[in-house]
Write a protein that holds these residues in place. Structure first.
Motif, PDB file in Angstrom:
ATOM      1  N   ALA A  32       0.716  -1.296  -0.163  1.00 35.51           N
ATOM      2  CA  ALA A  32      -0.003   0.075  -0.210  1.00 35.51           C
ATOM      3  C   ALA A  32       0.867   1.233   0.060  1.00 35.51           C
ATOM      4  N   PRO A  33       2.062   1.240   0.832  1.00 34.06           N
ATOM      5  CA  PRO A  33       2.764   2.722   0.789  1.00 34.06           C
ATOM      6  C   PRO A  33       3.491   2.779  -0.670  1.00 34.06           C
ATOM      7  N   ILE A  34       3.851   1.644  -1.050  1.00 31.50           N
ATOM      8  CA  ILE A  34       4.367   1.621  -2.391  1.00 31.50           C
ATOM      9  C   ILE A  34       3.597   2.227  -3.462  1.00 31.50           C
ATOM     10  N   GLY A  35       2.227   1.774  -3.331  1.00 28.76           N
ATOM     11  CA  GLY A  35       1.090   2.155  -4.272  1.00 28.76           C
ATOM     12  C   GLY A  35       0.964   3.620  -4.132  1.00 28.76           C
ATOM     13  N   VAL A  36       1.207   4.165  -3.078  1.00 29.56           N
ATOM     14  CA  VAL A  36       0.755   5.591  -2.955  1.00 29.56           C
ATOM     15  C   VAL A  36       1.966   6.374  -3.588  1.00 29.56           C
ATOM     16  N   LEU A  37       2.983   5.879  -3.589  1.00 28.11           N
ATOM     17  CA  LEU A  37       4.230   6.769  -4.132  1.00 28.11           C
ATOM     18  C   LEU A  37       3.988   6.397  -5.647  1.00 28.11           C
ATOM     19  N   LEU A  38       3.536   5.194  -5.923  1.00 29.58           N
ATOM     20  CA  LEU A  38       3.432   5.118  -7.455  1.00 29.58           C
ATOM     21  C   LEU A  38       2.575   5.988  -8.095  1.00 29.58           C
ATOM     22  N   MET A  39       1.207   6.241  -7.010  1.00 26.34           N
ATOM     23  CA  MET A  39       0.306   7.039  -7.688  1.00 26.34           C
ATOM     24  C   MET A  39       0.871   8.565  -7.798  1.00 26.34           C
ATOM     25  N   LEU A  40       1.538   9.040  -6.730  1.00 26.77           N
ATOM     26  CA  LEU A  40       2.166  10.364  -6.688  1.00 26.77           C
ATOM     27  C   LEU A  40       2.987  10.633  -7.899  1.00 26.77           C
ATOM     28  N   ARG A  41       3.553   9.651  -8.125  1.00 25.71           N
ATOM     29  CA  ARG A  41       4.518   9.657  -9.407  1.00 25.71           C
ATOM     30  C   ARG A  41       3.898   9.554 -10.668  1.00 25.71           C
ATOM     31  N   ARG A  42       2.634   9.238 -10.913  1.00 24.19           N
ATOM     32  CA  ARG A  42       1.984   8.868 -11.923  1.00 24.19           C
ATOM     33  C   ARG A  42       2.518   7.801 -12.852  1.00 24.19           C
ATOM     34  N   MET A  43       2.817   6.675 -12.006  1.00 24.23           N
ATOM     35  CA  MET A  43       3.419   5.770 -12.622  1.00 24.23           C
ATOM     36  C   MET A  43       2.612   4.296 -12.174  1.00 24.23           C
ATOM     37  N   SER A  44       1.115   4.614 -11.867  1.00 22.37           N
ATOM     38  CA  SER A  44       0.454   3.581 -11.566  1.00 22.37           C
ATOM     39  C   SER A  44       0.309   2.250 -12.618  1.00 22.37           C
ATOM     40  N   LEU A  45      -0.040   2.764 -13.918  1.00 21.90           N
ATOM     41  CA  LEU A  45       0.024   1.911 -15.190  1.00 21.90           C
ATOM     42  C   LEU A  45       1.504   1.271 -15.296  1.00 21.90           C
ATOM     43  N   VAL A  46       2.646   1.846 -14.942  1.00 23.71           N
ATOM     44  CA  VAL A  46       3.835   1.223 -14.900  1.00 23.71           C
ATOM     45  C   VAL A  46       4.088   0.071 -13.951  1.00 23.71           C
ATOM     46  N   GLY A  47       3.181   0.024 -12.811  1.00 18.17           N
ATOM     47  CA  GLY A  47       3.387  -0.648 -11.904  1.00 18.17           C
ATOM     48  C   GLY A  47       2.551  -1.905 -12.208  1.00 18.17           C
ATOM     49  N   ASP A  48       1.441  -1.621 -12.966  1.00 12.46           N
ATOM     50  CA  ASP A  48       0.447  -2.703 -13.641  1.00 12.46           C
ATOM     51  C   ASP A  48       1.485  -3.488 -14.811  1.00 12.46           C
ATOM     52  N   ALA A  49       2.281  -2.635 -15.623  1.00  3.15           N
ATOM     53  CA  ALA A  49       2.958  -3.418 -16.595  1.00  3.15           C
ATOM     54  C   ALA A  49       4.160  -4.229 -15.804  1.00  3.15           C
ATOM     55  N   MET A  50       4.692  -3.791 -14.621  1.00  2.00           N
ATOM     56  CA  MET A  50       5.635  -4.499 -13.943  1.00  2.00           C
ATOM     57  C   MET A  50       5.098  -5.997 -13.580  1.00  2.00           C
ATOM     58  N   ALA A  51       3.626  -5.737 -13.004  1.00  5.14           N
ATOM     59  CA  ALA A  51       3.184  -7.021 -12.520  1.00  5.14           C
ATOM     60  C   ALA A  51       2.963  -8.083 -13.480  1.00  5.14           C
ATOM     61  N   PRO A 227       1.901  10.970   5.101  1.00  9.67           N
ATOM     62  CA  PRO A 227       1.642   9.923   6.116  1.00  9.67           C
ATOM     63  C   PRO A 227       0.229   9.591   6.235  1.00  9.67           C
ATOM     64  N   ALA A 228      -0.706  10.158   6.095  1.00  6.39           N
ATOM     65  CA  ALA A 228      -1.814   9.904   6.312  1.00  6.39           C
ATOM     66  C   ALA A 228      -2.470   9.105   4.862  1.00  6.39           C
ATOM     67  N   MET A 229      -1.826   9.332   4.009  1.00  2.45           N
ATOM     68  CA  MET A 229      -2.185   8.517   3.064  1.00  2.45           C
ATOM     69  C   MET A 229      -1.616   7.237   2.908  1.00  2.45           C
ATOM     70  N   PHE A 230      -0.652   6.968   3.628  1.00  2.00           N
ATOM     71  CA  PHE A 230       0.051   5.643   3.920  1.00  2.00           C
ATOM     72  C   PHE A 230      -0.982   5.055   4.791  1.00  2.00           C
ATOM     73  N   ALA A 231      -1.494   5.512   6.003  1.00  4.39           N
ATOM     74  CA  ALA A 231      -2.085   5.060   6.800  1.00  4.39           C
ATOM     75  C   ALA A 231      -3.359   4.460   6.289  1.00  4.39           C
ATOM     76  N   VAL A 232      -4.120   5.398   5.338  1.00  2.00           N
ATOM     77  CA  VAL A 232      -5.396   4.988   4.924  1.00  2.00           C
ATOM     78  C   VAL A 232      -5.328   3.754   4.082  1.00  2.00           C
ATOM     79  N   ALA A 233      -4.100   4.111   3.308  1.00  2.00           N
ATOM     80  CA  ALA A 233      -3.980   2.792   2.281  1.00  2.00           C
ATOM     81  C   ALA A 233      -3.829   1.487   2.779  1.00  2.00           C
ATOM     82  N   VAL A 234      -2.905   1.343   4.103  1.00  3.33           N
ATOM     83  CA  VAL A 234      -2.764   0.111   4.518  1.00  3.33           C
ATOM     84  C   VAL A 234      -3.951  -0.301   5.334  1.00  3.33           C
TER      85      VAL A 234
END
Length: 290
Positions: A32-51, A227-234
């Motif tokens: 979840a914290p990695i996903g938050v950083l991916l989203m803020l970097r606008r790399m969410s679709l890159v994460g999907d490609a890596m999966a 930090p709040a985004m990390f907590a909510v995502a987890v």
């Protein structure tokens, strides 16, 4: 049906349900914290490609082990994912292609190759397990791997939190002060890959990124600080895992897709009711009226 039999009895009576719950909690803490950083970097679709890119390595691990050995397939997926990340970065820096275009090209090839390998040597059931995961079949060894990846992720984020955040929001500043932005970018991609490998252990290659992306976008709708985004995502990831496992147990449906669909329901509700939801923006009145 009593509340006990509906919510607690599956985990009290069945060890595989307890292991699956622990696995989803560990995935939530790491992904979840990695996903938050991916989203803020606008790399969410890159994460999907890596999966999808981890699939050939997982398929080769499947062949070497002669079956569904999650540690061997996870190791193969790690090697394949890191290779695709490095090759995509190299292509984007030496050609006119952008990084997302090179990722898309590599992930499509990797997905096709992985499906071909598994289908040649395994059955349709094996292919379904690789693509959609076997969270209820996680053993102690695989659970230790998932927990170890989550622990390593949290420890790494704690050590390099500031440069990762700076590289996320203002990479130009980090380069100006000699902050070794590319090194932190590669370290972040490594964290993405190992968490996708952990997600692959439980949810398969097609939905491993779900525990990254969906809790992250829900967190963006409810929180404003990192930090709040990390907590909510987890929290969203943990609740999705718990509810998804309970629903799948009582309905007799696949656990992995149910977990991701539970997170999707939370996302849909957040779109309607969250502080930054589309509905609230539509009905918000102006501060000044004539």
């Amino acid at each position: 049906m009593t509340l006990y039999s509906a919510l607690l009895e599956p985990f009290v009576d069945y060890g595989f349900m307890r292991r699956a719950l622990v696995a989803t909690l560990a995935l939530s803490l790491g992904s979840a914290p990695i996903g938050v950083l991916l989203m803020l970097r606008r790399m969410s679709l890159v994460g999907d490609a890596m999966a999808h890119a981890v699939l050939p390595g997982a398929a080769i691990g499947f062949l070497i082990a002669g079956g569904l050995s999650l540690p061997m397939m996870g190791l193969g997926g790690l090697v394949a994912g890191l290779s695709v990340a490095l090759l995509s970065g190299l292509v984007s820096r030496t050609t006119a292609l952008s990084e997302d275009a090179s990722f898309a090209s590599f992930y499509l090839s990797s997905l096709a190759l992985g499906v071909l390998i598994v289908s040649l040597r395994g059955s349709n059931v094996d292919l379904l397990h690789v693509l959609f995961g076997t969270i209820l079949a996680i053993d102690a060894e695989s659970l230790c791997l998932v927990g170890g990846i989550a622990s390593l992720t949290l420890l790494t984020l704690a050590v390099v939190y500031r440069p990762l955040v700076a590289e996320c929001f203002d990479p130009g500043f980090l380069r100006a002060v000699g902050g070794r932005g590319p090194v932190y970018h590669l370290l972040f991609m490594f964290l993405v890959v190992i968490n996708l490998v952990a997600g692959f252990q439980a949810l398969g290659t097609l939905m491993a990124v779900g525990m990254m992306t969906l809790p992250a976008v829900v967190a963006r709708l409810w929180a404003q600080t990192l930090p709040a985004m990390f907590a909510v995502a987890v929290a969203v990831g943990a609740v999705s895992g718990l509810v998804g496992l309970i629903v799948s147990f009582h309905l007799g449906v696949a656990s992995g897709p149910t977990i991701i669909l539970t997170a999707s329901v939370i996302y849909a509700a957040s779109l309607l009711a969250g502080p930054s939801s589309a509905l609230r923006r539509l009905v918000r009145r102006p501060h000044l009226s004539a």
